[in-house]
Write a protein that holds these residues in place. Structure first.
Motif, PDB file in Angstrom:
ATOM      1  N   LEU A   1       3.166   5.916  -5.742  1.00  0.00           N
ATOM      2  CA  LEU A   1       2.912   5.996  -7.179  1.00  0.00           C
ATOM      3  C   LEU A   1       1.610   6.733  -7.490  1.00  0.00           C
ATOM      4  CD1 LEU A   1       3.973   2.369  -8.191  1.00  0.00           C
ATOM      5  CD2 LEU A   1       5.231   4.500  -8.621  1.00  0.00           C
ATOM      6  N   ARG A   2       0.944   7.191  -6.429  1.00  0.00           N
ATOM      7  CA  ARG A   2      -0.339   7.897  -6.545  1.00  0.00           C
ATOM      8  C   ARG A   2      -1.412   7.045  -7.216  1.00  0.00           C
ATOM      9  NH1 ARG A   2       1.119  14.083  -6.429  1.00  0.00           N
ATOM     10  NH2 ARG A   2       3.182  13.842  -5.597  1.00  0.00           N
ATOM     11  N   LEU A   3      -1.359   5.748  -6.924  1.00  0.00           N
ATOM     12  CA  LEU A   3      -2.372   4.819  -7.417  1.00  0.00           C
ATOM     13  C   LEU A   3      -3.369   4.562  -6.292  1.00  0.00           C
ATOM     14  CD1 LEU A   3       0.001   2.303  -9.205  1.00  0.00           C
ATOM     15  CD2 LEU A   3      -1.434   4.052 -10.277  1.00  0.00           C
TER      16      LEU A   3
ATOM     17  N   LEU B   1       0.816  -1.210   0.000  1.00  0.00           N
ATOM     18  CA  LEU B   1       0.000   0.000   0.000  1.00  0.00           C
ATOM     19  C   LEU B   1       0.851   1.263   0.000  1.00  0.00           C
ATOM     20  CD1 LEU B   1      -2.901  -1.037   2.378  1.00  0.00           C
ATOM     21  CD2 LEU B   1      -3.003  -0.665  -0.084  1.00  0.00           C
ATOM     22  N   GLU B   2       1.983   1.209   0.706  1.00  0.00           N
ATOM     23  CA  GLU B   2       2.890   2.361   0.713  1.00  0.00           C
ATOM     24  C   GLU B   2       3.394   2.650  -0.695  1.00  0.00           C
ATOM     25  OE1 GLU B   2       7.248   3.533   2.499  1.00  0.00           O
ATOM     26  OE2 GLU B   2       5.987   2.174   3.671  1.00  0.00           O
ATOM     27  N   LYS B   3       3.768   1.611  -1.417  1.00  0.00           N
ATOM     28  CA  LYS B   3       4.248   1.778  -2.794  1.00  0.00           C
ATOM     29  C   LYS B   3       3.129   2.303  -3.687  1.00  0.00           C
ATOM     30  CE  LYS B   3       7.317   1.157  -6.083  1.00  0.00           C
ATOM     31  NZ  LYS B   3       8.603   1.815  -6.130  1.00  0.00           N
TER      32      LYS B   3
END
Length: 150
Positions: free
Chosen positions: A8-10, A2-4
């Protein structure tokens, strides 16, 4: 994961986060039923918090006629080497974590009031037989999504 996704603003829909919080579903069967519904809604991949959960999810999906990886991809997290099919997973460096933890403990014994530390360790992705490229055909109701299951 979730952090990634956040970096990535996904966006990740709360509908695609299963059993992260206690009491989300009354039983594993309800969780699996929710996952199956989400796959029918267009989710094309699930990231599980542990390999044993990924194997349980794969069995539940295939019991519903959803082939892994042709219809939906599943990955684990921890690098457990056993199981069939060979699971795509992130291998956790447990030995390195243990060594870092032991060193940190010694540091704390020698100097009790050290500042809080956030220690990041690398991991390795091991591709298996449970993920596939997203197909060219769009899902029925939405764009391709990946979800998280614990």
């Amino acid at each position: 994961f979730l952090e990634k996704m956040a970096r990535l603003r996904l966006q990740v829909s709360t509908m695609d986060i299963v059993n992260i919080h206690p009491n989300t579903f009354a039983s594993m069967e309800e969780s699996f039923a929710h996952v199956v519904r989400r796959v029918h809604d267009g989710v094309t991949g699930w990231v599980c918090a542990a390999d044993h959960l990924a194997y349980d999810l794969i069995a539940a999906l295939e019991a519903e006629g959803l082939n892994v990886p042709r219809k939906v991809s599943v990955t684990g997290f921890d690098g457990t080497p056993e199981g069939s099919p060979e699971l795509s997973t992130t291998v956790i460096p447990y030995r390195e974590i243990g060594l870092i933890g032991g060193k940190r403990l010694v540091d704390l014994i020698e100097k009790r009031f050290t500042p809080v530390q956030h220690i990041l360790v690398g991991s390795e992705f091991r591709a298996g037989a449970t993920i596939a490229p997203v197909g060219k055909a769009a899902p029925r109701k939405s764009v391709h999504k990946i979800a998280l299951s614990a």
